[in-house]
Design a protein around this motif. Structure first.
Motif, PDB file in Angstrom:
ATOM      1  N   UNK A  73      -0.004   6.870   8.927  1.00 50.09           N
ATOM      2  CA  UNK A  73       1.089   6.198   8.588  1.00 50.09           C
ATOM      3  C   UNK A  73       0.710   4.737   9.132  1.00 50.09           C
ATOM      4  N   UNK A  74      -0.242   4.404   9.356  1.00 47.86           N
ATOM      5  CA  UNK A  74      -0.616   2.896   9.554  1.00 47.86           C
ATOM      6  C   UNK A  74      -1.644   2.338   8.465  1.00 47.86           C
ATOM      7  N   UNK A  75      -2.063   3.206   7.727  1.00 47.36           N
ATOM      8  CA  UNK A  75      -2.811   2.934   6.358  1.00 47.36           C
ATOM      9  C   UNK A  75      -1.797   2.416   5.458  1.00 47.36           C
ATOM     10  N   UNK A  76      -0.473   2.558   5.391  1.00 48.50           N
ATOM     11  CA  UNK A  76       0.431   2.490   4.100  1.00 48.50           C
ATOM     12  C   UNK A  76       1.316   1.510   4.401  1.00 48.50           C
ATOM     13  N   UNK A  77       1.943   0.871   3.696  1.00 48.13           N
ATOM     14  CA  UNK A  77       3.358   0.107   3.813  1.00 48.13           C
ATOM     15  C   UNK A  77       4.709   1.186   3.546  1.00 48.13           C
ATOM     16  N   UNK A  78       4.023   1.982   2.498  1.00 35.92           N
ATOM     17  CA  UNK A  78       5.414   3.049   2.126  1.00 35.92           C
ATOM     18  C   UNK A  78       4.911   4.471   1.769  1.00 35.92           C
ATOM     19  N   UNK A  79       5.341   5.335   2.635  1.00 32.11           N
ATOM     20  CA  UNK A  79       5.002   6.787   2.159  1.00 32.11           C
ATOM     21  C   UNK A  79       6.602   7.034   1.512  1.00 32.11           C
ATOM     22  N   UNK A  80       6.194   7.483   0.233  1.00 33.40           N
ATOM     23  CA  UNK A  80       7.294   8.290  -0.413  1.00 33.40           C
ATOM     24  C   UNK A  80       7.170   9.708  -0.542  1.00 33.40           C
ATOM     25  N   UNK A  81       8.307  10.512  -0.106  1.00 38.06           N
ATOM     26  CA  UNK A  81       8.412  11.815   0.006  1.00 38.06           C
ATOM     27  C   UNK A  81       9.073  12.411  -1.449  1.00 38.06           C
ATOM     28  N   UNK A  82       8.362  13.216  -2.300  1.00 34.51           N
ATOM     29  CA  UNK A  82       9.040  13.751  -3.437  1.00 34.51           C
ATOM     30  C   UNK A  82       9.456  15.144  -3.157  1.00 34.51           C
ATOM     31  N   UNK A  83      10.703  15.218  -2.749  1.00 37.65           N
ATOM     32  CA  UNK A  83      11.249  16.812  -2.435  1.00 37.65           C
ATOM     33  C   UNK A  83      11.910  17.637  -3.578  1.00 37.65           C
ATOM     34  N   UNK A  84      11.716  18.917  -3.470  1.00 40.57           N
ATOM     35  CA  UNK A  84      12.165  19.873  -4.176  1.00 40.57           C
ATOM     36  C   UNK A  84      13.793  19.698  -4.467  1.00 40.57           C
TER      37      UNK A  84
ATOM     38  N   UNK B  72       0.857  -1.127   0.286  1.00 39.62           N
ATOM     39  CA  UNK B  72      -0.015   0.023   0.018  1.00 39.62           C
ATOM     40  C   UNK B  72       0.919   1.315  -0.026  1.00 39.62           C
ATOM     41  N   UNK B  73       0.585   2.148  -1.083  1.00 37.56           N
ATOM     42  CA  UNK B  73       1.916   3.201  -1.110  1.00 37.56           C
ATOM     43  C   UNK B  73       0.970   4.428  -1.399  1.00 37.56           C
ATOM     44  N   UNK B  74       1.720   5.402  -0.609  1.00 39.37           N
ATOM     45  CA  UNK B  74       1.218   6.925  -0.650  1.00 39.37           C
ATOM     46  C   UNK B  74       2.630   7.685  -1.171  1.00 39.37           C
ATOM     47  N   UNK B  75       2.423   8.596  -2.213  1.00 35.28           N
ATOM     48  CA  UNK B  75       3.264   9.378  -2.539  1.00 35.28           C
ATOM     49  C   UNK B  75       2.864  10.717  -2.192  1.00 35.28           C
ATOM     50  N   UNK B  76       3.651  11.598  -1.589  1.00 36.82           N
ATOM     51  CA  UNK B  76       3.425  13.005  -1.064  1.00 36.82           C
ATOM     52  C   UNK B  76       4.370  13.971  -2.074  1.00 36.82           C
ATOM     53  N   UNK B  77       3.665  14.983  -2.759  1.00 34.80           N
ATOM     54  CA  UNK B  77       4.129  15.857  -3.548  1.00 34.80           C
ATOM     55  C   UNK B  77       4.704  17.153  -2.620  1.00 34.80           C
ATOM     56  N   UNK B  78       5.952  17.300  -2.641  1.00 31.58           N
ATOM     57  CA  UNK B  78       6.567  18.394  -1.831  1.00 31.58           C
ATOM     58  C   UNK B  78       7.468  19.201  -2.683  1.00 31.58           C
ATOM     59  N   UNK B  79       7.074  19.228  -3.945  1.00 36.04           N
ATOM     60  CA  UNK B  79       7.842  20.185  -4.816  1.00 36.04           C
ATOM     61  C   UNK B  79       6.637  21.057  -5.203  1.00 36.04           C
ATOM     62  N   UNK B  80       6.895  22.354  -5.142  1.00 36.44           N
ATOM     63  CA  UNK B  80       6.046  23.663  -5.699  1.00 36.44           C
ATOM     64  C   UNK B  80       5.923  23.346  -7.267  1.00 36.44           C
ATOM     65  N   UNK B  81       6.869  22.678  -8.117  1.00 33.97           N
ATOM     66  CA  UNK B  81       6.854  22.509  -9.362  1.00 33.97           C
ATOM     67  C   UNK B  81       5.716  21.487  -9.687  1.00 33.97           C
ATOM     68  N   UNK B  82       5.057  20.693  -8.638  1.00 38.45           N
ATOM     69  CA  UNK B  82       3.811  19.675  -8.632  1.00 38.45           C
ATOM     70  C   UNK B  82       4.169  18.733  -9.882  1.00 38.45           C
ATOM     71  N   UNK B  83       5.108  18.329 -10.263  1.00 44.74           N
ATOM     72  CA  UNK B  83       5.484  17.520 -11.218  1.00 44.74           C
ATOM     73  C   UNK B  83       4.943  15.976 -11.091  1.00 44.74           C
ATOM     74  N   UNK B  84       5.122  15.773  -9.636  1.00 49.57           N
ATOM     75  CA  UNK B  84       4.366  14.550  -9.232  1.00 49.57           C
ATOM     76  C   UNK B  84       3.039  14.510  -9.624  1.00 49.57           C
ATOM     77  N   UNK B  85       2.450  15.616  -9.116  1.00 52.00           N
ATOM     78  CA  UNK B  85       0.693  15.575  -9.056  1.00 52.00           C
ATOM     79  C   UNK B  85       0.299  15.591 -10.461  1.00 52.00           C
TER      80      UNK B  85
END
Length: 267
Positions: free
Chosen positions: A116-127, A36-49
């Motif tokens: 945090x308990x809803x996923x196996x991995x949380x991936x943080x995309x940084x600027x 179960x994976x969540x990706x978090x977009x932390x880049x103002x360029x929003x490329x992940x989104x």
């Protein structure tokens, strides 16, 4: 009790090293392994989104609102190939907004607690910087994966990243460290490319992933369709690279136990 997610920040202050490409495609490949994976977009360029077909111009609320306390992360999640916490251009103002907050370096850590308990991995995309958004990612993370372009000048920037991580360990998160180095834009036909990887292995040993991500037009084509390269062209070499990386991550120190013995299968 479910095990909290493994939080991994993908960081490199140099731009154009495939951080976003790696965040998305690693996430999709881990999901294919049963995670179960969540990706978090932390880049103002929003490329992940945008790479998941999210209209960031009409987003409403995103990670800016989460970090500043105006929304819960559960309120902004969008279900795509993987779950995504998207960001819009307003995230560019987050560092200024956070600078006046007490505990500003822990804003993301606090924001992730409900999921945090809803996923196996949380991936943080940084600027592509070592500013407050990246510091927040390092404080919230269990480990850092560093995509590194296989060129000498790109390798030199790792010293600054390591120094920032050292300071974060000393002052904010004693457990965070580099768990993996991913060589990207690799061309094994060139002496320069091979020497760059040799230099990485000399300095980081077995933390350098065996997977080498090369260059292909598929990485430019897939985001236009709002897809990962794994879904856009499942049989491509690009997709195979990221499936191999996911197996390494799942089987290595950054891995978690996945349903049905998927981690053991990855090994």
């Amino acid at each position: 009790m479910p095990r909290p997610a493994r939080v991994l920040a993908l960081a490199n202050q140099k731009g154009g090293v495939a951080k976003t490409t790696t965040t998305l495609n690693l996430g999709v490949a881990l999901k294919d392994l049963g995670a179960r994976v969540l990706a978090v977009d932390l880049d103002p360029q929003s490329n992940l989104s945008m790479s998941q077909g999210i209209d960031v111009e009409d987003l409403g609320r995103g990670m800016y609102h989460v970090l500043t306390g105006a929304a819960s992360i559960t309120e902004i999640l969008q279900v795509r190939e993987i779950d995504v916490a998207p960001a819009g251009i307003e995230l560019a103002g987050a560092e200024l907004a956070l600078s006046a907050m007490i505990g500003r370096e822990r804003a993301l850590e606090r924001a992730l607690r409900p999921v945090r308990e809803l996923y196996d991995y949380i991936l943080l995309d940084t600027p592509p910087s070592l500013g407050l958004l990246t510091i927040n990612a390092m404080v919230a993370a269990d480990g850092v994966i560093v995509p590194v372009q296989c060129e000498y000048l790109s390798l030199r920037g790792l010293a600054q990243l390591r120094e920032t991580l050292r300071q974060v360990r000393e002052n904010l998160n004693p457990d965070v460290d580099i768990v993996g180095i991913l060589p990207t834009m690799y061309d094994g036909r060139t002496i320069h490319g091979r020497e760059a990887v040799a230099l990485l292995e000399e300095n980081f040993g077995d933390r350098v992933y065996r997977t080498r991500v090369g260059k292909t037009i598929r990485f430019a084509e897939a985001p236009v369709q709002g897809q990962s390269v794994i879904r856009y062209d499942p049989s491509s070499q690009a997709a195979r690279w990221y499936r191999a990386l996911a197996r390494e991550v799942a089987a290595g120190p950054a891995g978690v136990a996945l349903p049905g013995g998927a981690r053991e299968a990855a090994a």
